[in-house]
Design an enzyme around this catalytic site. Structure first.
Site, PDB file in Angstrom:
ATOM      1  N   HIS A 189     -43.969  70.375  36.087  1.00 22.86           N
ATOM      2  CA  HIS A 189     -44.580  71.533  35.432  1.00 22.86           C
ATOM      3  C   HIS A 189     -44.473  72.805  36.267  1.00 22.86           C
ATOM      4  CE1 HIS A 189     -46.641  73.354  32.214  1.00 22.86           C
ATOM      5  NE2 HIS A 189     -47.374  72.328  31.847  1.00 22.86           N
ATOM      6  N   ASP A 193     -41.840  74.574  31.817  1.00 23.79           N
ATOM      7  CA  ASP A 193     -42.996  74.642  30.927  1.00 23.79           C
ATOM      8  C   ASP A 193     -42.793  73.725  29.727  1.00 23.79           C
ATOM      9  OD1 ASP A 193     -44.320  76.499  32.517  1.00 23.79           O
ATOM     10  OD2 ASP A 193     -43.395  78.212  31.501  1.00 23.79           O
TER      11      ASP A 193
END
Length: 201
Positions: A189, A193
């Site tokens: 992450h 995204d």
């Protein structure tokens, strides 16, 4: 080998913020396409060969996935060097198809057969399995239908491929059987995204 694997997996799960995206793919058209390709191919093309090629192209289309987190910056790569998980019997190793986005299916198939055979004999050179920009782990041939793989650091993503199985679905007022396969993309992450990972998938 087990110690190296253990250390890398521990590093991955304790330093990389994983998240997971799963999609179900209807495989009927791909099954037909592979059948047609193998009528003229110089070597038998596997589904995994096709997944390697598709992943390579997708990594170029969505370059955020073809990246690494370097602490204070993100490095993006121009070519997709796809690491492919191979079970050697004594542990897992990930030989690399370099420039998978640029190679044809015959070249990928021949390279993968050679790398997998030598991996099981412990005959790979370090440069053939160290590095890579993206990984694939396929447990479909073992009957596993869905799983989430651990990211291979310092890469940002790994694709877990499950088995193709028949599924009855409703199309309009009729029911039909389709061949479906589930894939799960594990993402870092810090680099990728959720919406970016979804577009790649």
């Amino acid at each position: 080998m087990r110690k190296v694997i253990a250390n890398r997996l521990l590093e991955s799960k304790t330093t990389i913020p994983h998240y997971y995206l799963t999609s179900e793919i209807v495989m009927d058209n791909l099954i037909k396409i592979r059948g047609e390709l193998n009528k003229t191919a110089t070597t038998k093309i596997s589904f995994n060969d096709i997944f390697i090629k598709a992943a390579g192209l997708a990594c170029i289309d969505i370059p955020e996935v073809n990246s690494q987190w370097l602490g204070d910056k993100i490095r993006r790569y121009k070519n997709a060097d796809v690491s492919v998980a191979v079970d050697t019997g004594s542990g897992l190793i990930t030989p690399i198809i370099f420039g998978a986005n640029q190679k044809g299916l015959n070249a990928i198939s021949n390279s993968m057969k050679d790398l997998a055979e030598r991996a099981k004999k412990g005959a790979l050179k370090p440069q053939e399995y160290q590095g890579g920009t993206f990984s694939i782990s396929n447990l479909g041939m073992l009957g596993v239908t869905n799983f989430a793989a651990v990211i291979n650091p310092p890469q940002a993503c790994i694709l877990a491929v499950g088995a193709t199985v028949p599924k009855t679905v409703q199309v309009g007022e009729e029911f039909k059987t389709q061949n479906v396969m589930k894939v799960t993309l594990s993402c870092d992450h810090r680099v990728v995204d959720g919406a970016v990972g979804a577009r790649w998938l």
